[in-house]
Design a protein around this motif. Structure first.
Motif, PDB file in Angstrom:
ATOM      1  N   ALA A  97      31.110  32.145  45.348  1.00 23.56           N
ATOM      2  CA  ALA A  97      32.505  31.760  45.129  1.00 23.56           C
ATOM      3  C   ALA A  97      33.009  32.278  43.777  1.00 23.56           C
ATOM      4  O   ALA A  97      34.145  32.750  43.654  1.00 23.56           O
ATOM      5  N   TRP A  98      32.152  32.197  42.749  1.00 21.68           N
ATOM      6  CA  TRP A  98      32.519  32.677  41.415  1.00 21.68           C
ATOM      7  C   TRP A  98      32.807  34.178  41.436  1.00 21.68           C
ATOM      8  O   TRP A  98      33.772  34.647  40.831  1.00 21.68           O
ATOM      9  N   GLY A 101      36.170  34.811  42.890  1.00 29.85           N
ATOM     10  CA  GLY A 101      37.203  34.412  41.941  1.00 29.85           C
ATOM     11  C   GLY A 101      37.402  35.436  40.834  1.00 29.85           C
ATOM     12  O   GLY A 101      38.530  35.799  40.484  1.00 29.85           O
ATOM     13  N   ALA A 175      35.438  30.990  49.413  1.00 29.74           N
ATOM     14  CA  ALA A 175      36.389  31.270  48.338  1.00 29.74           C
ATOM     15  C   ALA A 175      37.578  32.089  48.828  1.00 29.74           C
ATOM     16  O   ALA A 175      38.731  31.797  48.489  1.00 29.74           O
ATOM     17  N   ARG A 178      39.798  30.054  51.143  1.00 36.24           N
ATOM     18  CA  ARG A 178      40.602  29.122  50.344  1.00 36.24           C
ATOM     19  C   ARG A 178      41.847  29.807  49.803  1.00 36.24           C
ATOM     20  O   ARG A 178      42.935  29.223  49.759  1.00 36.24           O
TER      21      ARG A 178
END
Length: 252
Positions: A97-98, A101, A175, A178
């Protein structure tokens, strides 16, 4: 050969768009074919979590709520659960997810000037990001298939590799989905979906929620059945085929 020249590509996308339109009120679908593709990813989640739970020591690679609970059980001394497996799954998921991002942030910063001049919004840039992320996730699942086919899934080393690869991929998927913010189609979480089904009046949202629950259930059934009767590598191959199809079908 351009996209318009590819035989059947436009027809497939039109069919998917038509199916997606039925999940929203008239003229309410602003996501193109993406809702249908997210239903496919929800199925993939069921397949992958079936492999991880049944084959990697009672751990999920997509359902982080379950892993947090399992971690608590493990710390309390519950048998057949692993502290390290839960921590690894959570860490790999967070890392995936990082990465999405940070990557999306760099893309937005690089394209901010051109977007403001052309009038393009961030939503238009999210679909190429989605396609890229699903493509990378496909590579991670392909690597997991190689691990499962060559090293199996029972040794500690194989479990570490599989949990790390699959968890990172599912974190990336979560991610980018989202960021898309398609209502009721998170692809990995069903708690609020079931709450909405129970509390809201029947509407188009109900159809999206039923499809989401059904897709994950069918994915878990398919993944669990193939894993138990054929093996982990073959179950993950189903997930890989679907991921590649989604990446190739996502339209800009």
């Amino acid at each position: 050969m351009t996209e318009s020249q590819q035989p059947g590509s436009g027809g497939v996308r039109e069919l998917l768009r038509s199916a997606a339109d039925r999940l929203f009120p008239p003229d309410g679908n602003r996501f193109g074919a993406l809702p249908v593709l997210l239903v496919v990813l929800t199925f993939v989640t069921g397949v992958v979590d079936a492999v991880s739970y049944l084959g990697l020591g009672r751990v999920f690679v997509a359902n982080m709520t379950g892993n947090v609970v399992f971690l608590g059980f493990s710390l309390a001394g519950a048998p057949d659960l692993s502290v390290w497996a839960s921590l690894l799954a959570i860490g790999a998921f967070a890392a995936g997810a990082w990465l999405v991002g940070r990557f999306s942030g760099l893309r937005e910063a690089a394209g901010a000037g051109s977007d403001s001049r052309s009038g393009a919004g961030s939503g238009a840039a999210t679909v190429p990001l989605f396609r890229t992320v699903v493509g990378v996730q496909s590579l991670l699942v392909a690597a997991a298939i190689v691990v499962a086919a060559t090293a199996g899934h029972t040794s500690v080393g194989a479990k570490v590799g599989l949990i790390a690869l699959l968890g990172c991929g599912m974190g990336m998927q979560n991610a980018v989905v989202r960021r898309l913010a398609v209502p009721d189609l998170t692809t990995t979480v069903l708690t609020l979906t079931l709450t909405g089904l129970a509390t809201d009046k029947p509407a188009h949202a109900s159809l999206r929620r039923v499809l989401s629950v059904t897709a994950m259930l069918c994915g878990a059934l398919c993944g669990g059945g193939v894993f138990l009767h054929v093996g982990a590598a073959w179950a993950l191959t189903i997930a890989l085929v679907l991921l590649v199809a989604v990446a190739m079908t996502a339209e800009a």
